[in-house]
Motif scaffolding. Structure first.
Motif, PDB file in Angstrom:
ATOM      1  N   MET A   1     -69.900  23.608  26.637  1.00 26.16           N
ATOM      2  CA  MET A   1     -70.074  23.988  28.018  1.00 26.16           C
ATOM      3  C   MET A   1     -69.053  23.226  28.869  1.00 26.16           C
ATOM      4  O   MET A   1     -68.793  22.055  28.644  1.00 26.16           O
ATOM      5  CB  MET A   1     -71.490  23.676  28.499  1.00 26.16           C
ATOM      6  CG  MET A   1     -71.646  23.934  29.993  1.00 26.16           C
ATOM      7  SD  MET A   1     -73.296  23.694  30.649  1.00 26.16           S
ATOM      8  CE  MET A   1     -74.075  25.171  30.049  1.00 26.16           C
TER       9      MET A   1
ATOM     10  N   THR B   1     -66.688  31.302  30.552  1.00 20.09           N
ATOM     11  CA  THR B   1     -67.972  31.515  29.908  1.00 20.09           C
ATOM     12  C   THR B   1     -68.590  30.150  29.650  1.00 20.09           C
ATOM     13  O   THR B   1     -67.897  29.175  29.347  1.00 20.09           O
ATOM     14  CB  THR B   1     -67.810  32.279  28.584  1.00 20.09           C
ATOM     15  OG1 THR B   1     -66.929  31.556  27.737  1.00 20.09           O
ATOM     16  CG2 THR B   1     -67.252  33.676  28.824  1.00 20.09           C
ATOM     17  N   ASP B   2     -69.877  30.092  29.802  1.00 19.82           N
ATOM     18  CA  ASP B   2     -70.608  28.858  29.542  1.00 19.82           C
ATOM     19  C   ASP B   2     -70.110  27.713  30.430  1.00 19.82           C
ATOM     20  O   ASP B   2     -69.781  26.634  29.946  1.00 19.82           O
ATOM     21  CB  ASP B   2     -70.501  28.492  28.062  1.00 19.82           C
ATOM     22  CG  ASP B   2     -71.658  27.617  27.610  1.00 19.82           C
ATOM     23  OD1 ASP B   2     -72.718  27.665  28.262  1.00 19.82           O
ATOM     24  OD2 ASP B   2     -71.498  26.882  26.633  1.00 19.82           O
TER      25      ASP B   2
END
Length: 75
Positions: A1, A28-29
């Motif tokens: 992340m 993303t993330d």
């Protein structure tokens, strides 16, 4: 992340523009953590309206390194 930590103080002129630009990125993330030092304007409200994690500290608690460390711990 990926965590993006943004310390703020009276950031109304810039924060919405920054958060909108981040929202357009293909990340993303990823999460955004705003740490506000008791702004006198609507900085906290803008951050919350963009759905980012928002923490508030007292202005005298701000420290360049420690505030970022706090953000990393919250991430």
């Amino acid at each position: 992340m990926i965590s993006i930590i943004i310390p703020t103080y009276n950031a109304v002129p810039y924060l919405a523009i920054l958060l909108e630009a981040l929202e357009k990125q293909i990340l993303t993330d990823a999460e955004v953590v705003v740490i506000d030092s008791s702004s006198l304007d609507n900085t906290v409200e803008i951050a919350r309206s963009h759905g980012v994690r928002t923490l508030s500290i007292l202005k005298h608690e701000f420290d360049h390194g420690l505030t970022r460390t706090m953000g990393a711990q919250q991430a």
